[in-house]
Design an enzyme around this catalytic site. Structure first.
Site: not given
Ligand code: HAH
Length: 333
Positions: A136, A243
């Site tokens: 990200e 994911e």
């Molecule tokens: C993901 N982010 C992460 O990659 C993962 O490590 C986590 O457990 C869950 C989702 C997605 C995300 C976020 O964390 C915050 C805002 C938008 C999207």
């Protein structure tokens, strides 16, 4: 279907396509053991390999929980996807601060990042077959390119290439991924394409792109995903859906009163899962893995996120660990 014994294994159904994985916790390898062993052939630690879990204090690594997942996977001949080495979340604040309490210098933060990557990647060398090296890093705001994380602010934009180089030096056989959400949305896709192209032009060891796949039953369209797969495939890297889950709520829907999903939601979800996996099978030449962010609807990060007090039902198995209609549409083709 009268009993689970007659249900086809998801992994067997996809053996000629790509491995099907699930994100797990050190707890759910016990609570969801039967489903995991029957249907999944790859695992990812949801949290246990993140910086703040595995390296909570300076010089102190906590491998016990991550090890338990790795040992479970090895005992059951499953692949292990590593997640994640460098991210703006779930990283202790102390990483970015020096011994005087001031902001760390570029050199200090780079050496900490290097120590972290070398220690974690070398521990699981030859066991974790691919890593989400950077997670990200692209900004959500339309015009801005890289996310203004502490990594970027302190080290500068080359923190990304350094992370890939450090990981590759320790485990040259591991496949190294850049992973992001909303990666099929055009505004973000273009920026991710730019980042990866720049890394490739510099000869940085990057092998794959992870499309997180946190989608919902209305969005994005199959065509939008197809277009993104075509675009990313042009970079010559392998692609994984890293994911996957399909929320039953449209973006912006803030209702919190549902205690179970409506039959319309479940039917729409089943139809979407069917269409998505038809697309993924069509792209089996470029997609080398599909990982769900969870196993069954009793445990999902979407309970309480992004709307507090709301439950969600985004996966293929219900809260009683029984296959949903979504499961059958994915497994039977
Ligand atoms: C993901 N982010 C992460 O990659 C993962 O490590 C986590 O457990 C869950 C989702 C997605 C995300 C976020 O964390 C915050 C805002 C938008 C999207």
């Amino acid at each position: 279907m009268s009993s689970d014994q007659q249900v086809v294994s998801l992994c067997d159904a996809y053996k000629d396509y790509f491995p099907i994985g699930a994100a797990v916790s050190s707890r759910c390898i016990h609570t969801h053991r039967d489903l995991l062993l029957r249907h999944f052939c790859s695992v990812t630690a949801t949290n246990e390999m993140k910086f703040s879990s595995i390296h909570p204090d300076e010089g102190s690594y906590q491998f016990v929980l991550a090890d338990s997942i790795v040992e479970f996977a090895e005992a059951n001949d499953m692949l292990i996807r590593g997640h994640t080495l460098v991210w703006h979340q779930q990283t202790p604040e102390r990483v970015f601060i020096d011994s005087d309490g001031a902001s760390a210098s570029r050199d200090l933060l780079l050496s900490r990042m290097r120590d972290h990557i070398e220690t974690v990647v070398s521990r699981y060398k030859g066991r974790v077959y691919c890593w989400d090296v950077v997670n990200e890093a692209i900004d959500d705001k339309g015009s801005d390119y890289l996310r203004p994380s502490k990594w970027l602010q302190i080290i500068g934009p080359d923190y990304i290439e350094k992370a890939f180089e450090y990981a590759h030096a320790v485990d040259p056989d591991a496949l190294l991924f850049y992973n992001d959400y909303n990666a099929v949305a055009p505004y973000k896709r273009e920026k991710i394409m730019r980042l990866i192209t720049e890394l490739q032009q510099k000869g940085i060891p990057i092998h794959g792109i992870g499309l997180q796949g946190h989608w919902n039953i209305y969005w994005p369209s199959v065509d939008e995903i197809r277009y993104a797969l075509d675009d990313y495939a042009r970079l010559g890297l392998t692609i994984q859906i890293t994911e996957l889950d399909l929320s039953v709520f449209a973006y912006g829907d803030t209702r919190i009163d549902l205690t179970e999903p409506t039959s319309e939601m479940m039917e729409l979800q089943a139809k979407r899962y069917e269409e998505l996996f038809r697309l993924f099978r069509e792209y089996k030449g470029v997609i080398s893995g599909v990982t769900f962010w969870g196993i069954a609807d009793d445990v999902t990060w979407l309970h309480n996120f992004p709307v507090r007090g709301r439950r969600d039902w985004p996966l293929l198995f219900d809260c009683e660990h029984q296959p949903k209609e979504s499961f059958y549409r994915v497994a039977r083709f």
